[in-house]
Motif scaffolding. Sequence first.
Motif, PDB file in Angstrom:
ATOM      1  N   ARG A 119      60.477  30.422  68.473  1.00 50.19           N
ATOM      2  CA  ARG A 119      61.484  31.159  67.686  1.00 50.19           C
ATOM      3  C   ARG A 119      62.350  31.986  68.615  1.00 50.19           C
ATOM      4  N   ARG A 120      61.780  32.398  69.746  1.00 53.00           N
ATOM      5  CA  ARG A 120      62.550  33.214  70.695  1.00 53.00           C
ATOM      6  C   ARG A 120      63.535  32.391  71.514  1.00 53.00           C
ATOM      7  N   ALA A 123      68.224  31.276  70.218  1.00 57.62           N
ATOM      8  CA  ALA A 123      69.548  31.680  70.709  1.00 57.62           C
ATOM      9  C   ALA A 123      69.967  30.781  71.880  1.00 57.62           C
ATOM     10  N   GLU A 168      60.004  37.742  65.085  1.00 57.74           N
ATOM     11  CA  GLU A 168      61.013  37.672  64.019  1.00 57.74           C
ATOM     12  C   GLU A 168      61.793  36.367  64.170  1.00 57.74           C
ATOM     13  N   GLU A 170      65.128  34.899  63.906  1.00 57.26           N
ATOM     14  CA  GLU A 170      66.547  35.239  63.751  1.00 57.26           C
ATOM     15  C   GLU A 170      67.351  33.948  63.836  1.00 57.26           C
ATOM     16  N   PRO A 172      70.473  31.986  64.508  1.00 62.21           N
ATOM     17  CA  PRO A 172      71.745  32.230  65.198  1.00 62.21           C
ATOM     18  C   PRO A 172      72.935  31.924  64.293  1.00 62.21           C
TER      19      PRO A 172
END
Length: 206
Positions: A119-120, A123, A168, A170, A172
């Motif tokens: 998940r990291r 981006a 988390e 997130e 993009p």
Amino acid sequence: MSPDTDTRPPADAALTAERPGTFVAVVGPSGAGKDTLLAMAAEALANEPNVIFARRIVTRDAMAELEDHAVMSRADFAEAENSGAFCLSWHAHGLAYGLPAGLDDALSCGKTVVANISRRTLADAAARFARLAIVEITAPKAVLVARVAARGRETPDEVAARIARQVELEVPARAEAFHRIMNDGAAREGCERLVAILMASPRRAG
Ligand SMILES: Nc1ncnc2c1ncn2[C@@H]1O[C@H](COP(=O)(O)OP(=O)(O)O)[C@@H](O)[C@H]1O
Ligand SMILES: O=P(O)(O)OC[C@H]1O[C@H](OP(=O)(O)OP(=O)(O)O)[C@H](O)[C@@H]1O
């Protein structure tokens, strides 16, 4: 973006023309069933040449029944990373993970490329690939705990660390789609959802 409620057009037309295939990032917590559903979907789509299931390079011995990945030593991984052998790489759980740079060729041919990533790393994926779709696979916490423990791949300490890991998700701004699969029923049902998402992902005609 909420899962399945919205899709966006690609933000950068020039990038899209260059690499028109969709990179489908499969993400989610340990034990959710990412590798399981990916393996089942790969089998179901074995005769579908437009969907490529990425084989990861990981600095961990492979348990073939869980995931067919290539194994590299840390030193070789670092060298490969420095020489540009990966289109995406990241570190998690004390391991290093990479996706082969050759996947760019499949994307430039308009194919859908699907991979289990962090998940990291979303981006980075959004910056690297012209078209990004995200599939979050998840399950209730108690189910995750039971599955990671029963999987038997990690030591008890590693199991505890994986369960404790908080990340988390997130999405993009460039992501074109975001789907969530709640994999708390039969794996076959989760696989059917994943296959439907992959078959619907935009590809270049011809
Ligand atoms: N829908 C499901 N029902 C029951 N067990 C499942 C289901 N999906 C996955 N599992 C099992 O849960 C464990 C963790 O699955 P895995 O695919 O390794 O998850 P992840 O890659 O997300 O960490 C494995 O032992 C797998 O067989
Ligand atoms: O930052 P996160 O989103 O938590 O992801 C961390 C790592 O966990 C998963 O790998 P792996 O398949 O080794 O672990 P898992 O099977 O326990 O999910 C995922 O593909 C990442 O490599």
